[in-house]
Write a protein that holds these residues in place. Structure first.
Motif, PDB file in Angstrom:
ATOM      1  N   GLN A  15      -4.081   0.575  13.704  1.00 35.77           N
ATOM      2  CA  GLN A  15      -3.498   1.813  14.353  1.00 35.77           C
ATOM      3  C   GLN A  15      -2.493   2.060  15.466  1.00 35.77           C
ATOM      4  OE1 GLN A  15      -0.797   4.082  11.878  1.00 35.77           O
ATOM      5  NE2 GLN A  15      -0.360   4.230  14.112  1.00 35.77           N
ATOM      6  N   LYS A  66      -1.447  -2.020  17.025  1.00 38.15           N
ATOM      7  CA  LYS A  66       0.200  -2.010  16.108  1.00 38.15           C
ATOM      8  C   LYS A  66       1.267  -1.357  17.001  1.00 38.15           C
ATOM      9  CE  LYS A  66       0.624   0.894  11.886  1.00 38.15           C
ATOM     10  NZ  LYS A  66       1.308   1.329  10.548  1.00 38.15           N
ATOM     11  N   ARG A 123     -13.092   1.232   5.764  1.00 39.96           N
ATOM     12  CA  ARG A 123     -13.193   2.245   5.669  1.00 39.96           C
ATOM     13  C   ARG A 123     -14.756   3.026   5.315  1.00 39.96           C
ATOM     14  NH1 ARG A 123      -7.643   4.828   4.893  1.00 39.96           N
ATOM     15  NH2 ARG A 123      -7.126   3.723   6.948  1.00 39.96           N
ATOM     16  N   ASP A 157       0.873  -3.742   6.416  1.00 42.51           N
ATOM     17  CA  ASP A 157       0.347  -2.343   7.572  1.00 42.51           C
ATOM     18  C   ASP A 157       1.896  -3.133   8.891  1.00 42.51           C
ATOM     19  OD1 ASP A 157       0.032  -0.218   9.255  1.00 42.51           O
ATOM     20  OD2 ASP A 157      -1.192  -2.182  10.804  1.00 42.51           O
ATOM     21  N   SER A 214       3.658   7.357   9.779  1.00 42.97           N
ATOM     22  CA  SER A 214       4.638   8.384  10.711  1.00 42.97           C
ATOM     23  C   SER A 214       5.416   8.443  11.942  1.00 42.97           C
ATOM     24  CB  SER A 214       3.233   9.220  11.302  1.00 42.97           C
ATOM     25  OG  SER A 214       2.413   8.658  11.619  1.00 42.97           O
ATOM     26  N   GLY A 217       5.940   3.975  12.243  1.00 42.39           N
ATOM     27  CA  GLY A 217       5.412   3.292  11.023  1.00 42.39           C
ATOM     28  C   GLY A 217       5.186   3.045   9.443  1.00 42.39           C
TER      29      GLY A 217
HETATM   30  N1  ASP Z   1      -2.809   3.693   9.973  1.00 39.67           N
HETATM   31  C1  ASP Z   1      -1.985   4.752   9.289  1.00 39.67           C
HETATM   32  C2  ASP Z   1      -3.090   4.471   7.344  1.00 39.67           C
HETATM   33  O1  ASP Z   1      -4.532   3.589   7.674  1.00 39.67           O
HETATM   34  C3  ASP Z   1      -0.991   4.600   8.237  1.00 39.67           C
HETATM   35  C4  ASP Z   1       0.395   4.760   9.640  1.00 39.67           C
HETATM   36  O2  ASP Z   1       0.413   5.758  10.011  1.00 39.67           O
HETATM   37  O3  ASP Z   1       0.977   3.746   9.407  1.00 39.67           O
HETATM   38  O4  ASP Z   1      -2.914   5.216   7.206  1.00 39.67           O
END
Ligand code: ASP
Length: 588
Positions: free
Chosen positions: A203, A206, A225, A241, A491, A534
């Motif tokens: 996140q 990027k 996770r 992603d 978002s 994204g």
């Molecule tokens: N990083 C977020 C997720 O892993 C996705 C995003 O907001 O692009 O859920």
């Protein structure tokens, strides 16, 4: 050795057109049938299998070797393709019209008797499969699934490349990126007492790549996770992603729809209708009781609270007095359900914590229901109209708060789909759920939490009451739901430092803590961060859906068990005292 193994063909590719050709094949012995005189071997490689005929008259050596061959021996052969006699044609096999008359056969490597049979239609015990994963992966269903997975990533990559996205890598040894789970951590040897976190997602990187001016980024990337595992979760999983600059939510969703259309066309031959429907989070909760509705089925929820505003019945009066609502849906798939079936549904609803499920069945001008004596004519008509009940159709109603009835009706709806074996209206249903609340209230911790993650932008028009009524604030967010399963979401991000700091404050992050954790981001936002947004998709879950599998382990080459163990290598493992010493770690 010294045998020339250069293949001319793959086993599964041979067809009638190859008859008369000399071919060289390599692969594994799938089965061996000794017909006294002639030995048949089915030779298998990634493409499928083909029948080899070892005739002692053609080659005594090949025949003798075939005699020794056992399942999973690795062999190479040379010979001529010929049409099978009509009575020997096997229509179930792609190569079923031909066979190879073996002139030379070579044993490249023998094999132990495998712990399970590698045959179509045989599904061995899962722990054995994971322990001997390389054998399990030889099974055609596993090969097909992983080839499908590769087709998905190939299609995604080519679509994104054509649309101006750059594939960039982000670090695995990094600092915590909160996505709502626990981090996996890696101790640093060079800086004892310090730890890297494995990324829960890329996140923040990027977003920094957008600040860096790359404009459009993507990566097929591992994320980690540490949470309790379920059938559709793994501690390490893969995301597609993406991040884009100078876009609004609509542009991100449109770009993604193009990508998914291509994937579904190429992998499943399915023409997706775009633009996909979009439901606000609120509407989704009202109509389906959850934010990942399966639109292949009907049974949308209706709210009938108003109808009972001046009810004679104490049950309704008291519930409404407590501010509760009356909501329910028409049961599809069964007409004139029996008392037994209805009682069973009442039991199911009780199991969900509801005091009781009210069922009604339309019978002519009347309603059959345990409550029918307490319902006025007007209420009966209202129920029939509100739920759209035809003759013999049943309605299921629950009383409770909006949240309670949402949760219970959504589970009841899913249960009914399974219980009555309902046929989906279409093979695939895709829907965007948009405009989620920015925060939710965490009862246990007594604080607000981000619904997505803390970098999600509130809707501009809601900024005025961000501090005053945080729970009313909606975000510029979107989740993609396919067949009732959330395959991804994203978002528009916060790209201004002042706003990011306001959100951190609402999340209970003090200035110092915010700086310590996310100082690098706050700083970057001050050096000309473009508006950006994204999305990320869970590749494993997507492949699971496309391949029609219901276990995430079946779409991953080397997965872990529910307890996070890799049965093949034995990870996680203990460390030698010397390793612990180097890391200045003690285990207790
Ligand atoms: N990083 C977020 C997720 O892993 C996705 C995003 O907001 O692009 O859920």
């Amino acid at each position: 050795m010294g045998y020339d193994m250069r293949r001319t063909h793959m086993c599964g590719d041979l067809r009638e057109g190859h008859a008369g050709e000399e071919v060289a094949l390599c692969g594994w012995v799938n089965t061996r049938r000794d017909h006294g005189g002639v030995i048949f071997l089915d030779l298998r490689d990634r493409s499928g299998l083909v029948q080899l005929v070892c005739n002692p008259e053609l080659s005594p050596r090949a025949h003798a070797l075939a005699h020794q061959a056992r399942a999973e021996y690795v062999m190479a052969c040379r010979g001529e393709v010929r049409l099978r006699p009509p009575e020997a044609v096997n229509p179930a096999l792609a190569t079923g019209k031909v066979e190879v008359m073996v002139r030379e056969l070579e044993l490249l490597n023998p094999a132990q008797t495998p712990p399970f049979e590698i045959q179509e239609g045989v599904t061995p015990d899962e722990s054995l499969r994971l322990r001997y994963r390389y054998l399990d992966l030889r099974r055609s269903v596993m090969q097909e699934t992983l080839l499908l997975r590769a087709a998905v990533t190939r299609t995604v990559r080519s679509y994104l490349d054509e649309n101006g996205f750059i594939e960039l890598e982000t670090p695995m040894l990094t600092k915590s990126t909160p996505e709502g789970a626990r981090d996996f951590v890696v101790p640093s040897r060079l800086q004892p007492g310090r730890f890297y976190a494995l990324p829960q997602s890329p996140q923040l990187f990027k977003q920094l790549l957008m600040v860096a001016g790359f404009d459009r980024y993507y990566q097929v990337v591992k994320c980690f996770r540490d949470e309790d595992l379920r059938a559709d979760r793994q501690p390490e999983f893969t995301q597609i992603d993406m991040e884009m600059s100078f876009v609004d939510a609509d542009e991100v969703m449109t770009t993604v729809e193009g990508m998914f259309s291509r994937v579904f066309r190429e992998v499943r031959g399915f023409e997706m209708k775009t633009p996909l429907p979009r439901l606000t989070w609120r509407r989704s909760m009202e109509l389906y009781g959850d934010d990942r509705p399966d639109l292949r089925f009907g049974m949308t929820i209706s709210e009938l609270t108003e109808l009972f505003a001046s009810s004679e019945s104490r049950l309704f009066r008291e519930a409404l007095g407590r501010g509760e609502s009356v909501r329910g849906f028409r049961l599809d798939g069964v007409t004139s359900p029996s008392r037994k079936i209805l009682d069973e549904l009442v039991e199911f609803a009780r199991g969900l914590g509801s005091a009781g499920l009210i069922w009604v069945v339309r019978e002519g001008d009347d309603l059959r229901s345990p409550l029918s004596r307490h319902l006025s004519e007007e209420e009966k008509t209202g129920i029939v109209e509100g739920l759209g009940l035809g003759e013999g159709e049943a309605g299921l109603l629950l009383l409770g708060t909006f949240e309670e009835t949402s949760e219970r009706l959504s589970r009841l709806r899913r249960h009914c789909v399974e219980r009555f074996g309902m046929e989906p209206r279409t093979p695939w249903s895709m829907v965007w759920i948009v405009d989620f609340p920015l925060f939710e209230w965490d009862e246990e911790e007594g604080r607000y939490k981000s619904n997505h993650h803390p970098f999600t932008s509130p809707k501009t028009e809601h900024l005025d009451y961000l501090e005053k009524e945080p729970l009313r604030v909606l975000s510029d967010s979107y989740d993609l739901v396919i067949n009732g399963s959330e395959v991804g979401g994203g978002s528009i991000r916060i790209h201004r430092r002042d706003l990011q700091e306001r959100v951190f404050r609402l999340l209970g992050l003090g200035e110092e803590e915010a700086w310590e954790k996310f100082g690098f981001l706050l700083e970057a936002l001050e050096y000309g961060a473009p508006p950006h947004g994204g999305v990320a998709f869970g590749l494993d879950r997507l492949v699971m859906l496309l391949a029609g599998r219901d276990n995430i382990r079946d779409v991953i080459a080397f997965p872990k068990t529910q307890s996070g163990t890799d049965l093949l290598t034995g990870a996680p493992d203990v460390l030698y005292p010397q390793q612990l010493g180097e890391l200045r770690l003690k285990t207790i």
